[in-house]
Write a protein that holds these residues in place. Structure first.
Motif, mmCIF file in Angstrom:
data_model
loop_
_atom_site.group_PDB
_atom_site.id
_atom_site.type_symbol
_atom_site.label_atom_id
_atom_site.label_comp_id
_atom_site.label_asym_id
_atom_site.label_seq_id
_atom_site.Cartn_x
_atom_site.Cartn_y
_atom_site.Cartn_z
ATOM 1 N N LEU A 25 0.774 -1.265 -0.067
ATOM 2 C CA LEU A 25 0.046 -0.103 -0.030
ATOM 3 C C LEU A 25 0.738 1.270 0.235
ATOM 4 C CD1 LEU A 25 -3.168 -0.354 2.142
ATOM 5 C CD2 LEU A 25 -3.011 0.068 -0.115
ATOM 6 N N ALA A 26 2.036 1.313 0.834
ATOM 7 C CA ALA A 26 2.866 2.448 0.963
ATOM 8 C C ALA A 26 3.536 2.617 -0.450
ATOM 9 C CB ALA A 26 3.921 2.150 1.842
ATOM 10 N N ILE A 27 4.048 1.606 -1.006
ATOM 11 C CA ILE A 27 4.844 1.966 -2.291
ATOM 12 C C ILE A 27 3.590 2.371 -3.221
ATOM 13 C CG2 ILE A 27 5.941 0.684 -4.395
ATOM 14 C CD1 ILE A 27 6.665 -1.501 -2.086
ATOM 15 N N LEU A 28 2.395 1.782 -3.429
ATOM 16 C CA LEU A 28 1.402 2.434 -4.519
ATOM 17 C C LEU A 28 0.999 3.766 -4.150
ATOM 18 C CD1 LEU A 28 -0.920 -1.067 -4.719
ATOM 19 C CD2 LEU A 28 0.501 0.012 -6.234
ATOM 20 N N ALA A 29 0.933 4.077 -2.670
ATOM 21 C CA ALA A 29 0.707 5.474 -2.348
ATOM 22 C C ALA A 29 1.814 6.413 -3.158
ATOM 23 C CB ALA A 29 0.612 5.648 -1.026
ATOM 24 N N VAL A 30 3.243 5.944 -2.891
ATOM 25 C CA VAL A 30 4.347 6.821 -3.500
ATOM 26 C C VAL A 30 4.215 6.671 -4.997
ATOM 27 C CG1 VAL A 30 6.651 6.636 -3.691
ATOM 28 C CG2 VAL A 30 5.917 6.100 -1.518
ATOM 29 N N THR A 31 3.677 5.744 -5.538
ATOM 30 C CA THR A 31 3.536 5.752 -7.022
ATOM 31 C C THR A 31 2.581 6.650 -7.407
ATOM 32 O OG1 THR A 31 3.800 3.359 -6.979
ATOM 33 C CG2 THR A 31 3.194 4.226 -9.043
ATOM 34 N N ALA A 32 1.447 6.871 -6.780
ATOM 35 C CA ALA A 32 0.477 7.739 -7.148
ATOM 36 C C ALA A 32 1.082 9.178 -7.127
ATOM 37 C CB ALA A 32 -0.987 7.643 -6.132
ATOM 38 N N LEU A 33 1.785 9.309 -6.182
ATOM 39 C CA LEU A 33 2.360 10.798 -5.549
ATOM 40 C C LEU A 33 3.263 11.129 -6.717
ATOM 41 C CD1 LEU A 33 2.382 12.904 -3.333
ATOM 42 C CD2 LEU A 33 4.426 11.711 -2.711
ATOM 43 N N ALA A 34 4.152 10.141 -7.209
ATOM 44 C CA ALA A 34 5.097 10.363 -8.122
ATOM 45 C C ALA A 34 4.423 10.897 -9.552
ATOM 46 C CB ALA A 34 6.098 9.118 -8.315
ATOM 47 N N VAL A 35 3.343 10.079 -9.691
ATOM 48 C CA VAL A 35 2.493 10.473 -11.031
ATOM 49 C C VAL A 35 2.002 11.738 -11.093
ATOM 50 C CG1 VAL A 35 0.675 9.791 -12.452
ATOM 51 C CG2 VAL A 35 1.932 8.106 -11.718
ATOM 52 N N TRP A 36 1.443 12.136 -9.664
ATOM 53 C CA TRP A 36 0.618 13.419 -9.543
ATOM 54 C C TRP A 36 1.525 14.565 -9.700
ATOM 55 C CZ3 TRP A 36 1.330 16.639 -5.313
ATOM 56 C CH2 TRP A 36 0.528 17.841 -5.681
ATOM 57 N N ARG A 37 3.024 14.342 -9.132
ATOM 58 C CA ARG A 37 3.912 15.336 -9.078
ATOM 59 C C ARG A 37 4.483 15.414 -10.569
ATOM 60 N NH1 ARG A 37 8.991 15.168 -5.395
ATOM 61 N NH2 ARG A 37 9.490 16.412 -7.025
ATOM 62 N N MET A 38 4.549 14.457 -11.353
ATOM 63 C CA MET A 38 5.179 14.575 -12.642
ATOM 64 C C MET A 38 4.182 15.233 -13.587
ATOM 65 S SD MET A 38 7.236 11.323 -13.733
ATOM 66 C CE MET A 38 6.677 10.111 -12.678
ATOM 67 N N SER A 64 2.062 17.587 -12.747
ATOM 68 C CA SER A 64 1.934 18.849 -12.191
ATOM 69 C C SER A 64 2.937 19.564 -12.734
ATOM 70 C CB SER A 64 1.496 19.039 -10.716
ATOM 71 O OG SER A 64 2.485 18.512 -10.250
ATOM 72 N N ARG A 65 4.048 18.820 -12.628
ATOM 73 C CA ARG A 65 5.560 19.528 -12.947
ATOM 74 C C ARG A 65 5.265 19.878 -14.584
ATOM 75 N NH1 ARG A 65 10.729 16.564 -11.958
ATOM 76 N NH2 ARG A 65 9.658 16.279 -9.946
ATOM 77 N N ARG A 66 4.916 18.794 -15.407
ATOM 78 C CA ARG A 66 4.754 18.818 -16.636
ATOM 79 C C ARG A 66 3.600 20.032 -17.095
ATOM 80 N NH1 ARG A 66 7.072 15.292 -19.877
ATOM 81 N NH2 ARG A 66 6.368 15.474 -22.158
ATOM 82 N N ARG A 67 2.523 20.148 -16.486
ATOM 83 C CA ARG A 67 1.535 21.208 -16.600
ATOM 84 C C ARG A 67 2.159 22.565 -16.495
ATOM 85 N NH1 ARG A 67 -2.697 19.914 -13.031
ATOM 86 N NH2 ARG A 67 -2.497 17.997 -13.639
ATOM 87 N N ALA A 68 3.156 22.822 -15.436
ATOM 88 C CA ALA A 68 3.749 23.952 -15.189
ATOM 89 C C ALA A 68 4.493 24.226 -16.359
ATOM 90 C CB ALA A 68 4.455 23.761 -13.954
ATOM 91 N N VAL A 69 5.274 23.276 -16.885
ATOM 92 C CA VAL A 69 6.357 23.514 -17.942
ATOM 93 C C VAL A 69 5.455 23.971 -19.212
ATOM 94 C CG1 VAL A 69 7.898 22.476 -19.460
ATOM 95 C CG2 VAL A 69 8.112 21.859 -17.019
ATOM 96 N N THR A 70 4.437 22.902 -19.519
ATOM 97 C CA THR A 70 3.904 23.394 -20.826
ATOM 98 C C THR A 70 3.212 24.914 -20.476
ATOM 99 O OG1 THR A 70 2.218 22.172 -19.981
ATOM 100 C CG2 THR A 70 3.384 21.465 -21.701
ATOM 101 N N GLY A 71 2.689 25.142 -19.390
ATOM 102 C CA GLY A 71 1.673 26.542 -19.180
ATOM 103 C C GLY A 71 3.001 27.312 -19.326
ATOM 104 N N LEU A 72 4.090 27.404 -18.979
ATOM 105 C CA LEU A 72 4.960 28.238 -18.971
ATOM 106 C C LEU A 72 5.331 28.529 -20.540
ATOM 107 C CD1 LEU A 72 7.891 27.928 -16.530
ATOM 108 C CD2 LEU A 72 6.512 29.985 -16.756
ATOM 109 N N ALA A 73 5.380 27.435 -21.275
ATOM 110 C CA ALA A 73 5.759 27.554 -22.540
ATOM 111 C C ALA A 73 4.633 28.316 -23.326
ATOM 112 C CB ALA A 73 5.908 26.078 -23.168
ATOM 113 N N THR A 74 3.161 28.004 -22.945
ATOM 114 C CA THR A 74 2.357 28.627 -23.861
ATOM 115 C C THR A 74 2.206 30.286 -23.554
ATOM 116 O OG1 THR A 74 0.971 27.719 -22.320
ATOM 117 C CG2 THR A 74 1.045 26.542 -24.222
ATOM 118 N N SER A 75 2.515 30.513 -22.251
ATOM 119 C CA SER A 75 2.118 31.782 -21.668
ATOM 120 C C SER A 75 3.147 32.802 -22.343
ATOM 121 C CB SER A 75 2.067 32.079 -20.125
ATOM 122 O OG SER A 75 3.397 31.906 -19.590
#
Lengths: 328, 494
Positions: free
Chosen positions: B468-481, B483-494
């Motif tokens: 369960l702990a490892i799966l939680a970390v997995t979900a966190l990693a996907v969410w972080r990636m 959101s970071r990606r969204r931030a990068v593409t957001g910067l690129a478009t603005s």
């Protein structure tokens, strides 16, 4: 050679040339066709399983003795895949001169085709020798309160629960399907990676029991797993107190021989020599000791006639078993 | 520890030192040559140990295992051909380094990482075998499955410029990883009736095709365009800041390799790819990876070598054979009347301590052979490109023939060379392809096992807190990636 010399050769000495050619042909004939001198070159022993497994270790234990006997090296090649099918296919296509042999388990020819179609049948080969038999067992974690497999099944029945076991391959799934059918308890196979995977799952107590053919010896000796039943017809050689499936009242047994086979068109004289070579090598006491103590393999050896009979009976028995349980 | 020092007394006899040295040397050579692999070398060596004492016999076999793990890096770096399947991850940065004329540095870092990974895991084995093996028993199919799901998230950070292309190659790898007989039903999948494919595609042949042979096609193309690139070999020295950057990488990867090595069934290939992915995705300059980053070589090699002694932990403590190499070593123990498992620590403590001492001796000898070997082999990189390409193609074909068992292996390697070339040509990541392929068989098997063992009941996960702990970390990693990606593409478009 000049034109004049050619003329001399052919025209003036036609008779001598023809005779010489005929003599050469006659001289070469017995070697290539009657193969009285088998083996005339190194013999390739194609093993149907990977390096380091039980079948491979038996091949490597035998080959030096066979080499010594016939004064030509026996070279072990591992061609794993499809439970010996890859090796069998390649030997079927090899020249039938006795220099390419396949060493694999009898189930390659008698059982596996029920599950994955292969490009050969048991009749494509002459099965020259049996050089041992694996002894399959049911094992469990020592903390389980059972003495025999029957206790486990009765226990599951009383608690009306399923049994889950670490499975080795299709053969044990057919066997447990029959146990389930006869006892009315659901037995689910958990697939694992090879015999080592079964022992791992049992030692870690992830499953109710496990089925394995060759890697149980050390763990039983050290007491990290215990034997619940043996699957072949005859009781285990080293632990005869362990009940067989038949003794527990189940009409089923496993039988996995290690066999040596050649393409079916191999000349009779060559087959006889290969048969003699392997029976002599497999009769060696050091080999017998290695099989029984190192690999938990029942040691005995049979010649071609007995091997043929044994494989025919085995094919029939497995066909009946598969029909009885349906494809599990 | 004192007992181990006493063990050195038994280990440092001339004959034992000779056998350990011979084992390491033999393993090193087997490791360097693609096509000769560790299980085959061990299978050939086991009969020889009948004539040795238990200490020399076991140490000889362990020496072969250790030596081959180190030697595998040499061909990976110099000719992009993994000598052992587990050094495929070493190719990713090792070969680009060699192409830049830094073969010697890459070989040295690989050696240091190998030896450190090996010594670290050996020390863990000596000190913690029994407690750690109990922890290993808690790691079942459910936990392994969770770890591998987490590992899949690395694909995102390894994809290169385009996430979509990275995912496409990863899924191609995953698809090819499912070839073979279905583990549960025994039904052939994507085998087209070929018995050769029943046990799946061989990793070694795929790695040789996608990495080495396709690279040779690329080199031949480039040569046509720019008359070849002579290698600058002068002044190839490891710089202090490079060594400083590699030290934490080696420490982390040794630890990861040790942890993964203790779990039976995961294996060195999974460990080295995971260590590589971990180091690359946590690096502040991930763009250097794949172009020749010393840290990439260090990560893969430290983890690869740590797996060998770590894999002996469940074997020594519980008698669990993690794989075929371990099963052979058990066989060698049994021949000498010793049964691996808890009782060995009581009944044969002196033998065990001498084996420990021999293992540390093997690490030292490995460094000596490796140091001498890398000096020797580094000169190979200076050969003219025409000679290198011709010899690599030869080695690739021979290696594929031996690994594949028949001409089938050769056809496969040629097919995968073309696939690898296409991936490079159209800028698809072959790294994510290989990771997808390496992880899939173990992931699928453990997922199937987990589903059966838990009766397909999601609430059963509650009994597996580690998973369960490892799966939680997995979900966190996907969410972080994400959101970071969204931030990068957001910067690129603005």
């Amino acid at each position: 050679m000049t034109r004049a010399a050619e003329n001399w050769c052919w025209r003036g000495h036609r008779r001598q040339v023809c005779l010489a050619l005929a003599a050469t042909f006659v001289a070469a004939w017995p070697v290539s066709s009657w193969a009285q001198g088998w083996p005339t070159k190194p013999v390739n022993l194609i093993v149907g399983y990977g390096a380091g497994g039980g079948v491979d270790q038996m091949a490597r234990a035998l080959s030096p003795k066979a080499s010594e006997d016939v004064k030509q090296p026996f070279v072990v090649h591992n061609r794993p895949g499809g439970g010996g099918a890859v090796a069998a296919v390649s030997v079927k296509a090899a020249p039938a001169d006795g220099h390419t042999l396949v060493l694999t388990t009898s189930t390659t020819f008698t059982f596996d085709h029920h599950f994955a179609k292969a490009d050969f049948t048991v009749a494509d080969f002459r099965h020259v020798a049996i050089i041992g038999q694996f002894q399959e067992v049911f094992v469990s974690h020592p903390s389980r309160p059972w003495k025999t497999l029957q206790d486990a099944i009765a226990d599951a029945k009383a608690q009306s629960r399923d049994l889950k076991y670490a499975s080795f391959y299709q053969l044990d799934r057919v066997v447990t399907a029959l146990l389930a059918k006869q006892s009315g308890v659901k037995i689910t196979a958990v697939p694992t990676q090879g015999g080592a995977g079964v022992v791992n799952a049992v030692i870690a107590d992830q499953v109710d029991f496990g089925f394995t053919g060759g890697t149980w010896g050390p763990s039983v000796t050290s007491g990290t797993i215990k034997l619940l039943a043996s699957a072949p017809r005859d009781p285990l050689k080293s632990q005869s107190q362990v009940p067989t499936l038949r003794q527990l009242g189940y009409d089923v047994e496993t039988e996995v021989f290690v066999t040596v086979s050649v393409p079916k068109d191999t000349p009779e004289a060559v087959v006889r020599k290969i048969e003699a070579t392997f029976n002599k090598a497999a009769g060696d006491p050091a080999y017998a000791k290695f099989c029984e103590e190192g690999l938990q393999v029942r040691h005995f050896n049979l010649g071609e006639a007995d091997t043929k009979k044994a494989l025919a009976e085995q094919s029939e028995r497995y066909a009946k078993l598969v029909t009885a349980v349906g494809n599990p | 520890m004192e007992a181990v020092i006493a063990g050195f007394g038994a280990a440092l006899t001339p004959s034992n030192v000779a056998f350990v040295g011979l084992g390491v040397l033999l393993g090193y050579v087997v490791g360097v040559l693609p096509g000769f692999n560790r299980p085959t070398a061990l299978a050939l060596a086991v009969p020889l140990t009948f004539y040795m004492g238990p200490i020399s016999g076991i140490a000889f076999l362990i020496g072969i295992s250790k030596g081959s793990a180190t030697g595998g890096a040499v061909s990976a770096i110099l000719i992009n051909t993994p000598g052992e399947a587990s050094s495929a991850a070493t190719c990713l940065d090792g070969y680009p380094l060699a192409r830049k004329g830094r073969a010697r540095s890459a070989l040295l870092i690989a050696l240091v990482a190998s030896v450190w990974g090996d010594i670290f895991a050996t020390l863990v084995l000596i000190a913690l075998a029994q407690p750690l093996s109990r922890v290993a028993l808690l790691i079942g199919p459910v936990e392994i499955c969770a770890v591998l799901f987490f590992a899949l998230t690395f694909i995102a950070s390894l994809s290169g410029a385009s996430l979509l292309k990275g995912l496409i190659s990863a899924f191609l790898g995953i698809l090819l990883g499912t070839v073979g007989l279905d583990a549960e039903t025994g039904t052939p999948r994507l085998t087209f009736g070929q018995a050769e494919l029943f046990d799946g595609l061989p990793l070694m042949v795929i790695a040789i095709g996608v990495l080495a042979l396709s690279e040779m096609i690329v080199q031949m193309e480039e040569r046509g365009q720019q008359q070849g690139t002579p290698l600058a070999t002068g002044g190839d020295r490891l710089r202090a800041h490079e060594i400083r950057a590699c030290v934490p990488v080696i420490l982390r990867s040794s630890l990861l390799g040790t942890v993964l090595g203790v779990i039976p069934g995961l294996g060195a290939s999974v460990a080295s790819f995971l260590a590589y992915s971990w180091v690359r995705s946590t690096s502040s300059t991930p763009e250097r990876f794949g172009q020749g980053a010393l840290e990439g070589v260090a990560a893969a090699e430290a983890a690869d070598n740590a797996v060998v002694p770590a894999g002996l932990i469940p074997l020594f403590a519980l008698g669990i054979p993690g794989g075929i190499a371990a099963a052979l070593i058990i066989g060698a123990f049994m021949i000498h009347g010793i049964t691996p498992g808890p009782l060995m620590f009581l009944n044969h403590a002196h033998v065990l301590n001498a084996i420990y001492a021999s293992m540390l001796l093997a690490s030292v000898l490995m460094f000596a052979f490796g140091y001498f070997g890398s000096g020797l082999f580094a000169r190979l990189a200076q050969l003219p490109l025409s000679v290198i390409v011709a010899s690599v193609v030869f080695l690739c074909i021979v290696g594929a023939y031996i690994e594949g068992g028949t001409m089938f292996g050769v056809y496969l390697v040629l097919g995968f060379a073309v696939l690898g070339w296409l991936l490079r040509k159209f800028d698809f990541s072959y790294v994510t392809f290989l990771i997808g392929f390496v992880l899939t068989p173990t992931l699928e098997l453990s997922l199937r096992q987990a589903l059966i063992l838990t009766d397909r009941n999601p609430y059963a996960l509650l009994q597996h807190p580690i998973a369960l702990a490892i799966l939680a970390v997995t979900a966190l990693a996907v969410w972080r990636m994400a959101s970071r990606r969204r931030a990068v593409t957001g910067l690129a478009t603005s």
